[in-house]
Design a protein around this motif. Structure first.
Motif, PDB file in Angstrom:
ATOM      1  N   ARG A   1       0.748  -1.369  -0.241  1.00  0.00           N
ATOM      2  CA  ARG A   1       0.144  -0.208  -0.229  1.00  0.00           C
ATOM      3  C   ARG A   1       0.973   1.012  -0.286  1.00  0.00           C
ATOM      4  N   ARG A   2       1.425   1.087   1.035  1.00  0.00           N
ATOM      5  CA  ARG A   2       2.912   2.202   0.761  1.00  0.00           C
ATOM      6  C   ARG A   2       3.433   2.475  -1.052  1.00  0.00           C
ATOM      7  N   GLU A   3       4.059   1.524  -0.804  1.00  0.00           N
ATOM      8  CA  GLU A   3       4.696   1.714  -2.684  1.00  0.00           C
ATOM      9  C   GLU A   3       3.822   1.740  -3.078  1.00  0.00           C
ATOM     10  N   ARG A   4       2.529   1.329  -3.336  1.00  0.00           N
ATOM     11  CA  ARG A   4       0.918   1.883  -4.282  1.00  0.00           C
ATOM     12  C   ARG A   4       1.346   3.414  -3.923  1.00  0.00           C
ATOM     13  N   GLY A   5       1.478   3.700  -2.979  1.00  0.00           N
ATOM     14  CA  GLY A   5       0.892   5.180  -2.449  1.00  0.00           C
ATOM     15  C   GLY A   5       2.106   6.427  -3.115  1.00  0.00           C
ATOM     16  N   ARG A   6       3.337   5.848  -2.663  1.00  0.00           N
ATOM     17  CA  ARG A   6       4.280   5.929  -3.451  1.00  0.00           C
ATOM     18  C   ARG A   6       4.384   6.563  -4.481  1.00  0.00           C
ATOM     19  N   GLU A   7       3.988   5.299  -5.364  1.00  0.00           N
ATOM     20  CA  GLU A   7       3.903   5.534  -6.910  1.00  0.00           C
ATOM     21  C   GLU A   7       2.542   6.881  -6.904  1.00  0.00           C
ATOM     22  N   ASP A   8       1.678   7.085  -6.460  1.00  0.00           N
ATOM     23  CA  ASP A   8       0.990   8.126  -6.670  1.00  0.00           C
ATOM     24  C   ASP A   8       1.040   9.095  -6.249  1.00  0.00           C
ATOM     25  N   TRP A   9       1.920   9.431  -5.259  1.00  0.00           N
ATOM     26  CA  TRP A   9       2.699  10.207  -4.600  1.00  0.00           C
ATOM     27  C   TRP A   9       3.495  11.322  -6.489  1.00  0.00           C
ATOM     28  N   TRP A  10       4.285  10.040  -6.825  1.00  0.00           N
ATOM     29  CA  TRP A  10       5.220  10.429  -8.333  1.00  0.00           C
ATOM     30  C   TRP A  10       4.485  10.850  -8.742  1.00  0.00           C
ATOM     31  N   ALA A  11       3.042   9.862  -9.405  1.00  0.00           N
ATOM     32  CA  ALA A  11       2.099  10.248 -10.678  1.00  0.00           C
ATOM     33  C   ALA A  11       1.327  11.638  -9.944  1.00  0.00           C
TER      34      ALA A  11
END
Lengths: 120, 673
Positions: free
Chosen positions: A97-107
């Motif tokens: 979830r955190r990694e997805r969050g990070r990806e979302d943030w980068w996006a």
């Protein structure tokens, strides 16, 4: 511009390999206890075919108690292993979830840069 | 190997080997698990990711416990050849057993002490948490461990007031019988947390049995005995007092299984403590019953086993006569004629001595008693008690020999020595003379038969014609008024009256009754009274100042009757003969025998039996040394010894005779004059 997603930039503090190994060890010991208890009970039963007297009774009682405790300990170990599995799964999900969050943030961050360029 | 245990040593050994392999594998696996869990926890906060997660620990103890069982079977297999297990499952006399325990094969010392204390608290109802099966299992497994038992007993004794309850329970608890009134106690049980699975008396027996059995194990040392003795000696207020009381309970319960030397030591300690402060032996008595000594009860309960042990203890204690004597003095303190405690319980001594003959034999017994008598000569009550025990021993010896038809008795020299020592201990004390002044100078008894005259020059007394003898045999009992009536009746109608007495004040009553009319009373003292009654009679005479009482010492039962006959010839003027017997059951029998012999005129025959020397011609003289009492020896010399107490001299002379029991080991020697 929408607000940035909340991101946990730290990885989950959980050694999944260690947990996996611990769970495996617990299951291995549980199986061993089961095997030893079965063997010991069988061996004791054979002994008691020819062993009589109060010492035999005491021994049989202690054996029964020990075998029961082995079973309890094996169950405990299996539950512990399951708990480790669950923890690993939960930790993994959190990490994902955190990694997805990070990806979302980068996006989101990329979209923000694009927006600045368009505006500029 | 005992009948109580059957097993296949090879199977046990195989099991032990298999367990050892499994334990190795388990230990590795446990180590792996714990290491892996450490790693997982160190890096993962496992609990936070799996609510409800727990880290197990129970598995950590399993290899050790499995190892214990394996070690147990291995140990059992190794000792299969010598193992003996009693009916309670207690390993007895198995070298190395306790070592195995102590080395940690089963439980380490700390565990055993902890478990024992826990057990003790639970047994007294002070452990409110019901034992788990694990705890129970350990208790059972530790039941034959002395450390466990000792810890349990100490815990029991360390709870104020509960030793009383325990002792009460020991005697009162039985199925359906209410137990002591402890808070929350269930009927028939003690303990407010849960009904006890076993009764407390069984607890006591178990623990005591463990202690007893452990004294027989190879690892029991003098130091252990000293520790227990130290506990027994603890005085009220001492830290060890309560544990000491508990130890007494355990000792009592385990006495039947104790190693004889240990038992002897502890008993002697208990007796010594009792004499000093009324302490531990009284506890032991309470444990055995309110009004009986421990040994009779134990004898009944254990079918003589204790007697056998005590007898063996006597053998073991031969080098310490006080200790040996103390064993025979463990008995109820029955008030004597003057209110002083009697030192010898006749029935008990009889019982123990009877065993002694079978267990250690006469030679050893007589040697021990001779030592005891000699060592205690002149020591007041102690010396008299020793003499009393010795007299009973000779009584039994004579009875046994007589039963087998061996009379005239080719008895052993030891008996002569013992009787000589006994007499030397008793008579001077009775007469109030210095024992050192008492020298045996009695004439030979066998000359009566052949010479027809007494070596001292006195003719052998003519037989009392049967027609002259009217004998009334009465058991006088303790009714002093009845004694007085009988005395008056006897004096009025009978030349000879014989009765069996033994009540406080009986002789005094008879003498007081007879004195106003110038009559005298002859008292024939049986065995056992040498150490008790003689002393008290002498004291009684001193106290009352009665001079019409004569005493005859008869140290053997049947010969005592002979002596009575002799005495009656010699002291016919005494008119009234009271026959004292040490054994109540024998009162009637002995009096009857005496009466019959008197009636049949068998006195000469009895003399021929040759067990008594009669010392007639006893007299009091006043010489350069002052007052002396003595008798004319066979050579014509007047053997004498100084008398410091005129009343004692009077008492002796009024008896006219001192029948000196002597047993020889061969044919009579020729007269020396």
């Amino acid at each position: 511009m929408i607000d940035p997603p909340i991101v946990d930039w730290e990885d989950v503090a959980f050694d999944r390999a260690a947990a996996r190994e611990a769970a495996r060890a617990c299951r291995r010991l549980a199986r061993l206890l089961d095997r030893v208890a079965t063997w010991h009970h069988g061996s004791t039963s054979a002994l008691l075919d020819t062993w009589q007297g109060n010492l035999a009774v005491l021994f049989a009682n202690e054996d029964r108690i020990l075998v029961e405790h082995m079973a309890v300990a094996a169950d405990d170990l299996l539950r512990c292993a399951s708990g480790l599995d669950e923890a690993a799964e939960a930790a993994g999900e959190e990490q994902a979830r955190r990694e997805r969050g990070r990806e979302d943030w980068w996006a989101w961050d990329a979209r923000r840069h694009d927006a600045r360029r368009v505006a500029g | 190997m005992s009948d109580h245990v059957v097993f296949d040593p090879d199977a046990l050994a195989g099991h032990g080997d298999g367990v050892a392999d499994a334990v190795d594998e388990l230990r590795r696996a446990v180590r792996d698990v714990d290491g892996a869990l450490d790693d997982a926890q160190a890096s993962g906060h496992v609990g936070s990711w799996a609510p409800g997660w727990f880290r197990p620990t129970d598995h950590q103890d399993l290899p050790r416990r499995l190892g214990q069982l394996g070690a147990f079977t291995s140990w059992l297999a190794e000792r299969a050849a010598t193992l003996d297990v009693n009916a309670d499952g207690l390993v007895q006399a198995t070298p190395g057993w306790a070592d195995s325990l102590r080395s940690g094969l089963l439980f380490d010392t700390r565990e055993r002490i902890t478990a024992g204390a826990q057990f003790g608290r639970w047994a007294t109802g002070h452990l409110h948490t019901p034992p788990t099966e694990v705890v129970w299992g350990r208790w059972l497994l530790l039941a034959d461990d002395p450390t466990f038992a000792a810890a349990a007993l100490l815990a029991i004794g360390g709870v104020p007031g509960l030793v009383d309850a325990l002792l009460a329970a020991h005697h009162r608890l039985a199925p359906g019988v209410a137990g002591p009134d402890l808070p929350g106690a269930d009927p028939g049980r003690i303990g407010d947390a849960a009904p006890l699975p076993i009764e407390l008396d069984r607890v006591v027996r178990l623990l005591g049995g463990t202690l007893g059995a452990s004294t027989r194990s190879g690892d029991w040392t003098d130091r252990d005995t000293a520790t227990l003795s130290g506990l027994l000696r603890a005085a009220p207020g001492d830290e060890d007092f309560a544990p000491g009381r508990a130890a007494a309970v355990g000792i009592l319960a385990g006495a039947g299984q104790m190693a004889p030397p240990v038992l002897a030591n502890l008993l002697a300690t208990a007796v010594a403590v009792e004499q000093s402060d009324g302490g531990m032996a009284a506890w032991a008595r309470r444990a055995a019953g309110a009004d009986t000594a421990p040994w009779p009860r134990a004898l009944r309960d254990r079918d003589g086993q204790v007697a056998t042990d005590v007898t063996s203890s006597l053998l073991a204690a031969a080098d310490t006569p006080d200790q040996a004597l103390a064993l025979f003095r463990v008995g109820p303190t029955v008030p004597g004629p003057l209110g002083a405690p009697g030192r010898v319980d006749a029935t008990l001594s009889h019982l123990l001595l009877d065993h002694a003959f079978d267990e250690v034999g006469w030679d050893r017994l007589s040697a021990v008693l001779t030592t005891a008598v000699t060592a205690n000569r002149g020591r007041g009550d102690t010396g008299l008690a020793a003499a009393g025990v010795a007299a009973q021993a000779t009584t039994l010896a004579a009875t046994r020999i007589r039963r087998t038809g061996a009379l005239p008795a080719p008895l052993r020299p030891g008996m002569t020595a013992l009787l000589d020592d006994t007499m030397h201990a008793v008579v001077p004390t009775m007469a109030g003379v210095d024992p050192a002044d008492w020298v045996a100078q009695t004439p030979d008894p066998w000359t009566y038969r052949d010479a027809g005259v007494h070596p001292g020059g006195l003719p052998v007394q003519p037989r009392l014609a049967a027609a002259d003898v009217e004998v009334v045999v009465e058991r006088l009992g303790s009714d002093l008024e009845a004694i007085e009536r009988l005395t008056r009746s006897a004096m009025a109608t009978l030349p000879v009256f014989t009765g069996a007495a033994g009540a406080t004040g009986d002789v005094e009553t008879m003498a007081t009754t007879a004195a106003p009319v110038g009559r005298a009373v002859g008292v024939i003292l049986g065995a056992g009274h040498a150490g008790v009654v003689v002393d008290h009679r002498a004291a009684e005479r001193h106290r009352t100042g009665l001079s019409n009482v004569g005493a005859v010492l008869g140290l053997l039962p049947v010969p005592a009757v002979s002596a009575a006959g002799v005495a009656m010839q010699q002291v016919a003027q005494h008119d009234l003969i009271v026959h004292e017997s040490a054994v109540p059951e024998d009162y009637a029998g002995r009096s009857t025998e005496l009466a019959e012999r008197l009636r049949l005129g068998l006195l000469d025959h009895m003399l021929v039996e040759g067990v008594f020397r009669v010392v007639p011609d006893a007299a009091v003289r006043r010489d350069a040394d002052g007052l002396v009492v003595g008798f004319r020896h066979g050579s014509g010399a007047f053997a004498s010894w100084p008398v410091h107490d005129p009343a004692a001299a009077d008492a002796m002379v009024s008896a006219q005779v001192v029948a000196h029991a002597v047993v020889t080991n061969g044919p009579p020697a020729a007269a020396d004059d």
